[in-house]
Design a protein around this motif. Structure first.
Motif, PDB file in Angstrom:
ATOM      1  N   TYR A  21      71.617  66.458  47.350  1.00  0.00           N
ATOM      2  CA  TYR A  21      70.234  66.042  47.114  1.00  0.00           C
ATOM      3  C   TYR A  21      69.307  66.738  48.103  1.00  0.00           C
ATOM      4  N   ASP A  22      69.747  66.849  49.342  1.00  0.00           N
ATOM      5  CA  ASP A  22      68.964  67.530  50.369  1.00  0.00           C
ATOM      6  C   ASP A  22      68.783  69.001  50.015  1.00  0.00           C
ATOM      7  N   SER A  23      69.841  69.646  49.536  1.00  0.00           N
ATOM      8  CA  SER A  23      69.758  71.054  49.143  1.00  0.00           C
ATOM      9  C   SER A  23      68.763  71.241  48.009  1.00  0.00           C
ATOM     10  N   ARG A  24      68.778  70.303  47.061  1.00  0.00           N
ATOM     11  CA  ARG A  24      67.842  70.371  45.939  1.00  0.00           C
ATOM     12  C   ARG A  24      66.400  70.199  46.429  1.00  0.00           C
ATOM     13  N   ARG A  25      66.207  69.272  47.338  1.00  0.00           N
ATOM     14  CA  ARG A  25      64.866  69.045  47.873  1.00  0.00           C
ATOM     15  C   ARG A  25      64.362  70.294  48.602  1.00  0.00           C
ATOM     16  N   ALA A  27      65.243  73.344  47.966  1.00  0.00           N
ATOM     17  CA  ALA A  27      64.954  74.343  46.934  1.00  0.00           C
ATOM     18  C   ALA A  27      63.584  74.100  46.304  1.00  0.00           C
ATOM     19  N   GLU A  28      63.232  72.835  46.111  1.00  0.00           N
ATOM     20  CA  GLU A  28      61.929  72.503  45.533  1.00  0.00           C
ATOM     21  C   GLU A  28      60.786  72.897  46.470  1.00  0.00           C
ATOM     22  N   ILE A  29      61.002  72.725  47.771  1.00  0.00           N
ATOM     23  CA  ILE A  29      59.981  73.116  48.749  1.00  0.00           C
ATOM     24  C   ILE A  29      59.842  74.641  48.770  1.00  0.00           C
ATOM     25  N   ARG A  30      60.968  75.335  48.743  1.00  0.00           N
ATOM     26  CA  ARG A  30      60.919  76.802  48.679  1.00  0.00           C
ATOM     27  C   ARG A  30      60.181  77.284  47.440  1.00  0.00           C
ATOM     28  N   ALA A  31      60.393  76.590  46.345  1.00  0.00           N
ATOM     29  CA  ALA A  31      59.798  77.015  45.076  1.00  0.00           C
ATOM     30  C   ALA A  31      58.279  76.968  45.097  1.00  0.00           C
ATOM     31  N   GLU A  32      57.697  76.239  46.029  1.00  0.00           N
ATOM     32  CA  GLU A  32      56.244  76.148  46.139  1.00  0.00           C
ATOM     33  C   GLU A  32      55.667  77.165  47.113  1.00  0.00           C
ATOM     34  N   SER A  33      56.525  77.982  47.722  1.00  0.00           N
ATOM     35  CA  SER A  33      56.099  78.857  48.809  1.00  0.00           C
ATOM     36  C   SER A  33      55.909  80.300  48.355  1.00  0.00           C
ATOM     37  N   ASP A  34      54.976  80.989  49.031  1.00  0.00           N
ATOM     38  CA  ASP A  34      54.788  82.425  48.802  1.00  0.00           C
ATOM     39  C   ASP A  34      55.801  83.232  49.593  1.00  0.00           C
ATOM     40  N   VAL A  52      64.940  81.210  45.527  1.00  0.00           N
ATOM     41  CA  VAL A  52      64.848  80.028  44.674  1.00  0.00           C
ATOM     42  C   VAL A  52      65.831  80.197  43.522  1.00  0.00           C
ATOM     43  N   GLU A  53      66.654  79.178  43.287  1.00  0.00           N
ATOM     44  CA  GLU A  53      67.620  79.212  42.195  1.00  0.00           C
ATOM     45  C   GLU A  53      67.372  78.039  41.258  1.00  0.00           C
ATOM     46  N   GLY A  54      67.787  78.191  40.024  1.00  0.00           N
ATOM     47  CA  GLY A  54      67.616  77.127  39.035  1.00  0.00           C
ATOM     48  C   GLY A  54      66.513  77.479  38.043  1.00  0.00           C
ATOM     49  N   ALA A  55      66.845  77.427  36.754  1.00  0.00           N
ATOM     50  CA  ALA A  55      65.887  77.822  35.720  1.00  0.00           C
ATOM     51  C   ALA A  55      64.613  76.983  35.771  1.00  0.00           C
ATOM     52  N   ASP A  56      64.757  75.688  36.073  1.00  0.00           N
ATOM     53  CA  ASP A  56      63.576  74.821  36.097  1.00  0.00           C
ATOM     54  C   ASP A  56      62.628  75.188  37.228  1.00  0.00           C
ATOM     55  N   GLY A 205      71.423  56.758  52.520  1.00  0.00           N
ATOM     56  CA  GLY A 205      71.547  56.819  53.968  1.00  0.00           C
ATOM     57  C   GLY A 205      70.883  57.993  54.636  1.00  0.00           C
ATOM     58  N   GLU A 206      70.424  58.980  53.857  1.00  0.00           N
ATOM     59  CA  GLU A 206      69.675  60.097  54.423  1.00  0.00           C
ATOM     60  C   GLU A 206      68.185  59.790  54.317  1.00  0.00           C
ATOM     61  N   LEU A 207      67.461  60.018  55.398  1.00  0.00           N
ATOM     62  CA  LEU A 207      66.024  59.790  55.394  1.00  0.00           C
ATOM     63  C   LEU A 207      65.300  61.115  55.194  1.00  0.00           C
ATOM     64  N   TYR A 208      64.396  61.139  54.222  1.00  0.00           N
ATOM     65  CA  TYR A 208      63.598  62.320  53.941  1.00  0.00           C
ATOM     66  C   TYR A 208      62.174  62.032  54.388  1.00  0.00           C
ATOM     67  N   LEU A 209      61.740  62.739  55.430  1.00  0.00           N
ATOM     68  CA  LEU A 209      60.476  62.466  56.088  1.00  0.00           C
ATOM     69  C   LEU A 209      59.542  63.651  55.953  1.00  0.00           C
ATOM     70  N   THR A 210      58.312  63.394  55.590  1.00  0.00           N
ATOM     71  CA  THR A 210      57.288  64.432  55.551  1.00  0.00           C
ATOM     72  C   THR A 210      56.137  64.009  56.457  1.00  0.00           C
ATOM     73  N   TYR A 211      55.806  64.862  57.414  1.00  0.00           N
ATOM     74  CA  TYR A 211      54.704  64.619  58.328  1.00  0.00           C
ATOM     75  C   TYR A 211      53.605  65.641  58.085  1.00  0.00           C
ATOM     76  N   GLU A 212      52.363  65.224  58.224  1.00  0.00           N
ATOM     77  CA  GLU A 212      51.236  66.131  58.061  1.00  0.00           C
ATOM     78  C   GLU A 212      50.306  66.005  59.254  1.00  0.00           C
ATOM     79  N   ARG A 213      49.639  67.106  59.566  1.00  0.00           N
ATOM     80  CA  ARG A 213      48.665  67.062  60.646  1.00  0.00           C
ATOM     81  C   ARG A 213      47.455  66.252  60.192  1.00  0.00           C
ATOM     82  N   PRO A 214      46.947  65.340  61.017  1.00  0.00           N
ATOM     83  CA  PRO A 214      45.815  64.483  60.633  1.00  0.00           C
ATOM     84  C   PRO A 214      44.595  65.310  60.240  1.00  0.00           C
TER      85      PRO A 214
END
Length: 214
Positions: A21-25, A27-34, A52-56, A205-214
């Motif tokens: 699941y972490d690997s997929r996540r 990959a999704e972040i990479r897919a949004e990157s230049d 980026v891999e995966g047809a979708d 049991g894995e925590l997925y955390l996203t932080y952003e600069r205020p």
């Protein structure tokens, strides 16, 4: 990272901490990157294109008007990186390398002959701001920094990181010499960069955390 903040053992070889699941996540972040970029130490441990891999996900990039693959980039001041790697031989992925003023000319020419875009700084080592400026000049604005710890810290020290994605895995690695995800010289008291929690998800049991600069 592990519960104690480690991203590898003290041997600094490749180690898989997260789940599928972490690997997929990731990959999704990479897919949004230049472009996806990492330092020389990380590249030595994993000398493959950060693709980026995966047809979708490939379809998602196409629909967003992005290139088929993000640029796969590395930073090595002296170009002391392994040659003939899967990264260097990759086709269909634009490859960049950033180096310093004293990088051997023969290595620069050899990499360019292999189809790699070499961006050479006038300084001994390319700075994070130089790197981002070179990408911006090429129309690439959404840059994903994938480490390692020293490399991540260099961008954080200059206030250039707007979002941090962390996966906290419920294991301990230990070891004073084992690398963490943010190293460098450390921040002075009262000058700690501050981020705010934007997302938090618990998946088996894995925590997925996203932080952003205020």
């Amino acid at each position: 990272m592990s519960m104690d903040g480690k991203i590898a053992t003290k041997a600094r070889g490749p180690v898989k901490l997260g789940s599928e699941y972490d690997s997929r996540r990731m990959a999704e972040i990479r897919a949004e990157s230049d472009a996806v970029i990492n330092g020389a130490s990380t590249f030595r441990a994993y000398p493959y294109p950060l693709a980026v891999e995966g047809a979708d996900l490939l379809k998602k990039r196409k629909n967003a008007g992005l290139s088929p693959q993000p640029v796969s980039a590395i930073v090595s001041s002296r170009l002391d990186i392994p040659r003939g790697t899967p990264w260097e031989k990759a086709t269909g992925v634009e490859r960049w390398v950033f180096c310093g003023a004293k990088a051997p000319k023969a290595r620069v020419l050899s990499l360019r002959a292999a189809g790699v875009t070499v961006v050479q700084s006038r300084s001994l080592r390319p700075s994070p701001k130089e790197i981002l400026a070179a990408f911006a000049k090429a129309g690439k604005k959404n840059i994903l920094v994938e480490g390692g710890g020293e490399f991540n810290a260099s961008f954080l020290e200059q206030g250039l990181i707007h979002r941090i994605h962390l996966t906290l895995v419920p294991i301990l690695v230990g070891g004073a010499e084992a690398p963490t995800w943010c190293e460098g010289l450390g921040f002075a008291k009262g000058k700690f960069p501050r981020f705010q929690l934007a997302e938090c998800e618990n998946v088996q049991g894995e925590l997925y955390l996203t932080y952003e600069r205020p």
